[in-house]
Design a protein around this motif. Structure first.
Motif, short mmCIF file in Angstrom:
data_model
loop_
_atom_site.label_atom_id
_atom_site.label_comp_id
_atom_site.label_asym_id
_atom_site.label_seq_id
_atom_site.Cartn_x
_atom_site.Cartn_y
_atom_site.Cartn_z
N GLY A 127 0.83 -1.21 0.00
CA GLY A 127 0.00 0.00 0.00
C GLY A 127 0.86 1.25 0.00
O GLY A 127 1.82 1.32 0.75
N ILE A 128 0.55 2.19 -0.86
CA ILE A 128 1.25 3.48 -0.86
C ILE A 128 0.21 4.57 -0.61
O ILE A 128 -0.79 4.66 -1.32
N ASN A 129 0.46 5.39 0.43
CA ASN A 129 -0.42 6.52 0.76
C ASN A 129 -0.07 7.77 -0.01
O ASN A 129 -0.90 8.63 -0.23
N ARG A 130 1.23 7.89 -0.29
CA ARG A 130 1.71 9.20 -0.66
C ARG A 130 2.96 9.09 -1.52
O ARG A 130 3.81 8.23 -1.27
N ILE A 131 3.06 9.97 -2.53
CA ILE A 131 4.24 10.03 -3.40
C ILE A 131 4.65 11.49 -3.53
O ILE A 131 3.81 12.35 -3.83
N ILE A 132 5.94 11.77 -3.32
CA ILE A 132 6.49 13.10 -3.65
C ILE A 132 7.62 12.84 -4.64
O ILE A 132 8.56 12.11 -4.33
N VAL A 133 7.50 13.43 -5.83
CA VAL A 133 8.50 13.14 -6.87
C VAL A 133 9.07 14.44 -7.43
O VAL A 133 8.35 15.41 -7.66
N ILE A 167 8.18 7.76 -1.14
CA ILE A 167 6.86 7.15 -0.93
C ILE A 167 6.62 6.89 0.54
O ILE A 167 7.57 6.66 1.31
N GLU A 168 5.35 6.94 0.93
CA GLU A 168 4.97 6.51 2.28
C GLU A 168 4.00 5.35 2.14
O GLU A 168 3.01 5.43 1.41
N LEU A 169 4.31 4.27 2.87
CA LEU A 169 3.51 3.05 2.78
C LEU A 169 2.39 3.06 3.82
O LEU A 169 2.36 3.92 4.71
N ASN A 170 1.52 2.06 3.73
CA ASN A 170 0.46 1.89 4.74
C ASN A 170 0.97 1.20 5.99
O ASN A 170 0.28 1.14 6.98
N ARG A 171 2.19 0.64 5.91
CA ARG A 171 2.68 -0.18 7.02
C ARG A 171 4.07 0.25 7.44
O ARG A 171 4.83 0.79 6.66
N GLU A 172 4.40 -0.03 8.72
CA GLU A 172 5.71 0.36 9.26
C GLU A 172 6.73 -0.77 9.23
O GLU A 172 7.90 -0.57 9.51
N ASP A 173 6.27 -1.99 8.93
CA ASP A 173 7.14 -3.16 9.11
C ASP A 173 7.85 -3.59 7.83
O ASP A 173 8.16 -4.76 7.67
N VAL A 174 8.08 -2.67 6.93
CA VAL A 174 8.65 -3.03 5.64
C VAL A 174 10.13 -2.63 5.59
O VAL A 174 10.49 -1.54 6.03
N ARG A 196 16.30 3.47 -0.14
CA ARG A 196 16.71 3.59 1.26
C ARG A 196 15.56 4.10 2.11
O ARG A 196 14.65 4.75 1.60
N LYS A 197 15.64 3.78 3.39
CA LYS A 197 14.61 4.20 4.33
C LYS A 197 14.75 5.68 4.61
O LYS A 197 15.85 6.21 4.68
N ASP A 198 13.64 6.34 4.81
CA ASP A 198 13.68 7.72 5.28
C ASP A 198 14.29 7.70 6.69
O ASP A 198 14.03 6.79 7.48
N PRO A 199 15.11 8.72 7.04
CA PRO A 199 15.78 8.68 8.34
C PRO A 199 14.84 8.79 9.53
O PRO A 199 15.22 8.37 10.64
N THR A 200 13.63 9.32 9.35
CA THR A 200 12.75 9.49 10.52
C THR A 200 11.36 8.88 10.35
O THR A 200 10.75 8.47 11.32
N GLN A 201 10.86 8.85 9.14
CA GLN A 201 9.48 8.39 8.91
C GLN A 201 9.50 6.87 8.71
O GLN A 201 10.02 6.39 7.70
N PRO A 202 8.94 6.12 9.65
CA PRO A 202 9.07 4.64 9.57
C PRO A 202 8.39 4.01 8.36
O PRO A 202 8.72 2.89 8.00
N THR A 203 7.44 4.71 7.75
CA THR A 203 6.80 4.15 6.55
C THR A 203 7.40 4.73 5.27
O THR A 203 6.92 4.42 4.18
N GLY A 204 8.44 5.56 5.38
CA GLY A 204 8.94 6.30 4.23
C GLY A 204 10.17 5.69 3.57
O GLY A 204 11.08 5.22 4.24
N PHE A 205 10.18 5.72 2.25
CA PHE A 205 11.32 5.23 1.47
C PHE A 205 11.64 6.21 0.34
O PHE A 205 10.73 6.82 -0.22
N HIS A 206 12.92 6.30 0.02
CA HIS A 206 13.37 7.10 -1.11
C HIS A 206 13.94 6.16 -2.17
O HIS A 206 14.54 5.14 -1.83
N MET A 207 13.78 6.54 -3.44
CA MET A 207 14.41 5.76 -4.50
C MET A 207 14.63 6.62 -5.73
O MET A 207 14.15 7.76 -5.81
N TRP A 208 15.37 6.07 -6.70
CA TRP A 208 15.79 6.78 -7.89
C TRP A 208 15.40 5.94 -9.09
O TRP A 208 15.87 4.79 -9.21
N ILE A 209 14.50 6.47 -9.93
CA ILE A 209 13.92 5.68 -11.03
C ILE A 209 14.31 6.31 -12.37
O ILE A 209 14.11 7.50 -12.57
N VAL A 210 14.87 5.51 -13.26
CA VAL A 210 15.33 6.02 -14.56
C VAL A 210 14.82 5.11 -15.68
O VAL A 210 14.83 3.88 -15.55
#
Lengths: 345, 345
Positions: free
Chosen positions: B150-156, B259-266, B310-324
């Motif tokens: 589940g993805i709640n949110r995308i900032i690109v 992205i922010e997911l619906n879950r913290e355990d990922v 990589r995981k966001d440093p503070t947001q437990p559901t947050g991940f960063h990535m680079w898409i080409v």
């Protein structure tokens, strides 16, 4: 340590580098009250001549004795040179303004952007650190917003110029830019980082690596932005995440910045009004006339330019903006000279 | 509408454009079961010749009668051409796969990335829309993550190549790239958008405008990413915010995605495992060997490349990535051909 306000003896370590030359130019242009300016570099560069406004400066080799009688020493020759010579300079009575990452995160060394935390200069013990270029322009732009509305969170993606990697990186881009038709055959020798194992072309390319990687998966450049922002804002709780990216731009870093405020009742107009109160920050933000900051036009300018300010479509405390500045000026040389000016105020 | 599975008569409208040529190449390379391929363009281009794998294709002027007997018509000649001719093609029995923004947000027209929502093809009424290039690569990379966690949110924030603005924009970059030393004097005639009032150099510059501005302060390109993502994911609630930026890169769009997911355990490993299940998505993610996607190496490739996860440093559901990905292939021509392949499966 008190500093007299005129007739200062100044030294610039890293005189032949991209930033060292800009420090000299800014000192002359801003009529810094220097009696003498000593240009220091490696033995290899000793004897070379730098001319600014018709005056010759002969480069000398950096040795501990170079700092005898020096009041202010600007360091911009890489972290290891600062590690070797900064304390030698302080021992001889100089105040060091260090533009490398050598001391930035030392708790007892102030990390200063004068518009943001000039008061930190009162606690220095001889060394003052100049933050990373990409950090300086961001905190300068955000300072008034943070003070007025509170910022919980920053997510930044950078678009960084090659001059941040030094004069040789500019040469590399220059040569590669002539090879568009054979771009996949371009040979790279420097970027993303001289000390990295692999090098990639920067012309017609985008490299999502600046400096080396940490075991966290973040690069050191990203960690600098994340950690330095907390230190400069004196706010351990502010969440900062950075993605730092190098582009085929000569000079001028751009940043796509997302912030979340402490309050929901803030408008784009409120953000603009706050930003305007910071000296040296200029708003270029009028979509109807295609006005927004771009690095090609920020090059050679002292200001930090902010545009594309808009509300996040769903998060009521969220705003996006686009921040551009000359990475060699406000991002490095100018900020260092402003620190010196602040010291003798 | 049922389509027979071989001996198809195909037309490509916009045959002389950057994407039109790639559609022809992909049809030939992938051995699409076409009995004939008719190359259509404006009157001005009629009579010109396109050669692919030794075979000559003569360009004809697009008129309503061009679509007599055509089974599949690819449109990639701008929104107004699609508005004028797409219904003419459908009326004559063709299925239109439209690569412009003309019909993308029409509720009764499917907007399709085959790896993500191929089932939407069942409800078409003659026209199928191909999403915007920057949207396609993002939703393809995120599809499996969304499905699994589940993805709640995308900032690109995007880093887009000039070929997205057509063949003339590549010419403009080519000429400007030779002028690094006089870069502030470069004359621009096309970018950021042919229909914009002002034009800015793209070589050695970064332009935070793609397409025109909406009264919201967002550009149409940003709104495309925000709205199309919701439609393709069939999720009105997903929060999407985009900053779209043009760079001096020939081909290959890059995206810094949060992205922010619906879950913290990922974990990062969970994200990698999910991404790998999507056909055509390749993970290039090993900081220790400086492996990450770059546009110079994605050019000419069919895949969507993902790295810097990589995981966001503070947001437990947050991940960063680079898409080409290559904006002319998966971002345009390849996706259109894949839609056609899906239709005749």
């Amino acid at each position: 340590m008190e500093l007299k306000k005129q007739d200062l003896n100044v030294a610039i370590v890293g005189a032949t580098g991209a930033v060292g030359g800009k420090i000299l130019e800014k000192l002359v242009e801003r009529q810094f009250p220097a009696k003498s300016i000593k240009m220091l570099a490696s033995k290899r560069s000793a004897g070379s001549k730098i001319i600014v406004e018709g005056k010759n400066y002969i480069v000398e080799e950096t040795v501990p004795e170079s700092f005898e009688g020096i009041d202010i020493a600007f360091f911009s020759a890489g972290g290891s040179i600062s590690q070797t010579f900064a304390h030698e300079a302080v021992k001889r009575g100089a105040i060091v303004i260090d533009n490398t990452s050598a001391f930035r995160m030392d708790a007892d060394i102030p990390l200063v952007v004068p518009e943001v935390n000039a008061d930190e200069l009162n606690r220095h013990n001889g060394i003052i650190a100049n933050p990373n270029c990409s950090t300086i322009q961001m905190v300068t732009a955000l300072k008034a917003i943070k003070e007025k509305f509170g910022i919980n969170r920053i997510i930044v993606s950078t678009y960084q110029a090659v001059s941040g990697a030094g004069a040789e990186a500019i040469e590399e881009l220059s040569e590669q830019s002539l090879q568009m038709d054979s771009r996949t055959d371009i040979k790279a020798v420097l970027l993303p980082s001289a000390s990295a194992e692999k090098h990639y072309p920067i012309a017609f390319n985008v490299i999502p690596q600046i400096d080396l990687f940490d075991e966290s998966g973040y690069t050191l450049e990203e960690l600098k932005m994340m950690n330095e922002t907390k230190k400069i804002f004196a706010d351990e709780k502010i969440a900062v995440a950075a993605t730092c990216v190098r582009l085929p731009v000569v000079t001028g870093h751009s940043e796509s910045v997302y912030i979340e405020l402490n309050r929901e009742d803030v408008s784009v107009e409120d953000i603009r009004s706050a930003i305007k109160t910071t000296p040296g920050v200029v708003i270029q933000d009028d979509p109807s006339s295609q006005l927004y900051p771009m690095p090609l036009y920020a090059e050679g300018k002292d200001e930090v330019f902010v545009g594309r300010i808009r509300k996040d479509p769903t998060q009521p405390t969220g705003f996006h903006m686009w921040i551009v500045s000359d990475n060699l000026l406000k991002g490095a040389a100018l900020n260092s000279v402003q620190i010196a000016e602040e010291l003798i105020k």
